[in-house]
Design an enzyme around this catalytic site. Structure first.
Site, PDB file in Angstrom:
ATOM      1  N   GLY A  14      67.397 -44.450  41.045  1.00 47.72           N
ATOM      2  CA  GLY A  14      67.088 -43.624  42.211  1.00 47.72           C
ATOM      3  C   GLY A  14      67.646 -42.216  42.162  1.00 47.72           C
ATOM      4  O   GLY A  14      67.963 -41.643  43.201  1.00 47.72           O
ATOM      5  N   ASN A  16      65.941 -39.611  41.493  1.00 49.88           N
ATOM      6  CA  ASN A  16      64.938 -38.785  42.180  1.00 49.88           C
ATOM      7  C   ASN A  16      65.023 -38.959  43.691  1.00 49.88           C
ATOM      8  O   ASN A  16      64.880 -37.992  44.438  1.00 49.88           O
ATOM      9  CB  ASN A  16      63.536 -39.121  41.663  1.00 49.88           C
ATOM     10  CG  ASN A  16      63.270 -38.473  40.315  1.00 49.88           C
ATOM     11  OD1 ASN A  16      63.330 -37.262  40.198  1.00 49.88           O
ATOM     12  ND2 ASN A  16      63.034 -39.288  39.300  1.00 49.88           N
ATOM     13  N   ASN A 106      53.472 -39.005  42.459  1.00 50.99           N
ATOM     14  CA  ASN A 106      54.265 -39.635  41.405  1.00 50.99           C
ATOM     15  C   ASN A 106      54.970 -38.569  40.581  1.00 50.99           C
ATOM     16  O   ASN A 106      54.465 -37.457  40.426  1.00 50.99           O
ATOM     17  CB  ASN A 106      53.351 -40.461  40.482  1.00 50.99           C
ATOM     18  CG  ASN A 106      54.138 -41.211  39.419  1.00 50.99           C
ATOM     19  OD1 ASN A 106      55.177 -41.827  39.695  1.00 50.99           O
ATOM     20  ND2 ASN A 106      53.669 -41.157  38.187  1.00 50.99           N
ATOM     21  N   HIS A 108      56.322 -37.965  36.748  1.00 49.00           N
ATOM     22  CA  HIS A 108      56.239 -38.526  35.390  1.00 49.00           C
ATOM     23  C   HIS A 108      57.064 -37.649  34.445  1.00 49.00           C
ATOM     24  O   HIS A 108      56.944 -36.417  34.484  1.00 49.00           O
ATOM     25  CB  HIS A 108      54.774 -38.585  34.920  1.00 49.00           C
ATOM     26  CG  HIS A 108      54.653 -39.162  33.549  1.00 49.00           C
ATOM     27  ND1 HIS A 108      54.752 -40.508  33.304  1.00 49.00           N
ATOM     28  CD2 HIS A 108      54.505 -38.563  32.339  1.00 49.00           C
ATOM     29  CE1 HIS A 108      54.662 -40.718  32.003  1.00 49.00           C
ATOM     30  NE2 HIS A 108      54.505 -39.560  31.398  1.00 49.00           N
ATOM     31  N   ASP A 149      48.654 -41.985  35.672  1.00 45.71           N
ATOM     32  CA  ASP A 149      49.078 -40.598  35.399  1.00 45.71           C
ATOM     33  C   ASP A 149      47.892 -39.637  35.315  1.00 45.71           C
ATOM     34  O   ASP A 149      47.985 -38.571  34.685  1.00 45.71           O
ATOM     35  CB  ASP A 149      49.908 -40.508  34.093  1.00 45.71           C
ATOM     36  CG  ASP A 149      51.178 -41.345  34.153  1.00 45.71           C
ATOM     37  OD1 ASP A 149      51.752 -41.472  35.241  1.00 45.71           O
ATOM     38  OD2 ASP A 149      51.585 -41.865  33.104  1.00 45.71           O
ATOM     39  N   GLU A 179      62.787 -33.040  36.722  1.00 48.13           N
ATOM     40  CA  GLU A 179      62.377 -33.978  37.785  1.00 48.13           C
ATOM     41  C   GLU A 179      63.046 -33.685  39.130  1.00 48.13           C
ATOM     42  O   GLU A 179      62.380 -33.605  40.161  1.00 48.13           O
ATOM     43  CB  GLU A 179      62.700 -35.417  37.368  1.00 48.13           C
ATOM     44  CG  GLU A 179      61.912 -35.877  36.170  1.00 48.13           C
ATOM     45  CD  GLU A 179      62.194 -37.325  35.805  1.00 48.13           C
ATOM     46  OE1 GLU A 179      62.220 -38.172  36.701  1.00 48.13           O
ATOM     47  OE2 GLU A 179      62.394 -37.605  34.613  1.00 48.13           O
TER      48      GLU A 179
HETATM   49  C1  GRF Z   1      62.633 -41.090  35.777  1.00 48.16           C
HETATM   50  O1  GRF Z   1      62.518 -40.534  34.511  1.00 48.16           O
HETATM   51  C2  GRF Z   1      61.261 -41.102  36.432  1.00 48.16           C
HETATM   52  O2  GRF Z   1      60.473 -40.038  36.065  1.00 48.16           O
HETATM   53  C3  GRF Z   1      60.715 -42.365  35.870  1.00 48.16           C
HETATM   54  O3  GRF Z   1      61.788 -43.268  35.970  1.00 48.16           O
HETATM   55  C4  GRF Z   1      63.002 -42.567  35.661  1.00 48.16           C
HETATM   56  C5  GRF Z   1      64.137 -43.037  36.525  1.00 48.16           C
HETATM   57  O4  GRF Z   1      64.076 -42.502  37.801  1.00 48.16           O
HETATM   58  N1  GRF Z   1      59.440 -42.674  36.417  1.00 48.16           N
HETATM   59  P1  GRF Z   1      65.130 -42.735  38.976  1.00 48.16           P
HETATM   60  O5  GRF Z   1      66.523 -42.402  38.481  1.00 48.16           O
HETATM   61  O6  GRF Z   1      65.090 -44.187  39.403  1.00 48.16           O
HETATM   62  O7  GRF Z   1      64.701 -41.795  40.061  1.00 48.16           O
END
Ligand code: GRF
Length: 202
Positions: A14, A16, A106, A108, A149, A179
Site C-alpha cells: 500500500g 501508493n 490503475n 502500472h 493495461d 508512482e
Molecule cells: C506497485 O509497483 C504498483 O504499481 C503495482 O504493485 C506495486 C505495489 O504497490 N501495481 P503498493 O505498494 O501496494 O501500492
C-alpha cells in the site's frame, strides 16, 4: 465543497495508498475524499495504513466465489464515485469494468505500451525491463477498460534505469520517483473532471 467519494483497492504494502493519504492530509486531494479501502488479502499492510488514517476498510477474499459481487455491494453501499486500483493483484472482469466507464484508475509500473498486459505485474515488469536493456522506464496512470493495461492514459513519468539495478532497486525507484508522484495528481485530476461534468449536467 462537493467531493467525489474514492475507494482504493489494494492487495499488498500500500505505498501508493500511503501517497494518496499524504496528499489528502496535505490538502492536495481537494476534489475527492478517501472513503473506503478494500483489500483482496487479509494480511496486506495497506489495511494498517487505512486503519491509522481512519479510513473505512474491509477485506474481500479472492477465494470467495462471489468476490466481484462483494466488492460491488460495498462500493454501492458506500456510494463510491471513483475506484483506484493501487497494487490490486486481480484483473477485474469486463462486466465489472463496464459498469464504471472512466471511473476506475490503475497505476502500472512501466511506460505503457511497453512491459504491460497479462503477466506483467510486480517484479516481473522490472525484470523484463532489465532483460530488454532499455535505459528509461517509468510508470503510467490510466483508466481501466476490458483490456489489461489498455485503457486511456491519464499521465506518465519516466525514470532512469541504472547499470547496477536489480528488479528490486528499480521497482523502488519507480515507486518513489514516479508512482507516488503520479497517482495523487491523477486522482485529483479525475475527481475534478467528474465534478465539473456533473455540475454541467445538473
Ligand atoms: C506497485 O509497483 C504498483 O504499481 C503495482 O504493485 C506495486 C505495489 O504497490 N501495481 P503498493 O505498494 O501496494 O501500492
Amino acid at each position: 465543497m462537493a467531493q467525489q467519494k474514492i475507494a482504493v483497492l489494494v492487495s499488498g504494502g500500500g505505498t501508493n495508498l500511503g501517497a494518496l493519504i499524504m496528499a489528502e492530509q496535505a490538502g492536495k486531494l481537494k476534489s475527492g475524499k478517501l472513503s473506503l479501502v478494500l483489500s483482496s488479502s487479509p494480511t496486506a499492510y495497506a489495511l494498517e495504513r487505512a486503519k491509522i488514517a481512519g479510513i473505512k476498510h474491509a477485506v474481500v477474499s479472492r477465494k470467495e466465489p462471489d468476490f466481484e459481487a462483494q466488492i460491488l455491494a460495498l462500493l454501492e453501499e458506500n456510494k463510491i464515485d471513483i475506484i483506484v486500483l493501487a497494487g490490486f493483484m486481480y484483473v477485474l472482469s469486463a462486466d465489472f469494468v463496464g459498469r464504471f466507464p472512466k471511473r476506475i484508475i490503475n497505476i502500472h509500473p512501466s511506460l505503457i505500451p511497453s512491459f504491460c498486459g497479462d503477466g506483467f505485474y510486480g517484479l516481473r515488469v522490472h525484470d523484463a525491463v532489465l532483460k530488454a536493456g532499455v535505459k528509461v522506464t517509468g510508470a503510467t496512470v490510466h483508466f481501466v477498460n476490458e483490456i489489461t493495461d489498455g485503457g486511456e492514459i491519464i499521465d506518465q513519468k519516466a525514470v532512469r534505469v541504472c547499470g547496477k539495478d536489480t528488479p528490486e532497486t528499480l521497482q523502488k525507484r519507480v515507486m518513489v520517483q514516479a508512482e507516488q508522484v503520479l497517482l495523487p495528481r491523477a486522482v485529483e485530476k479525475v475527481c475534478a473532471m467528474q465534478l465539473k461534468s456533473q455540475s454541467k449536467q445538473a
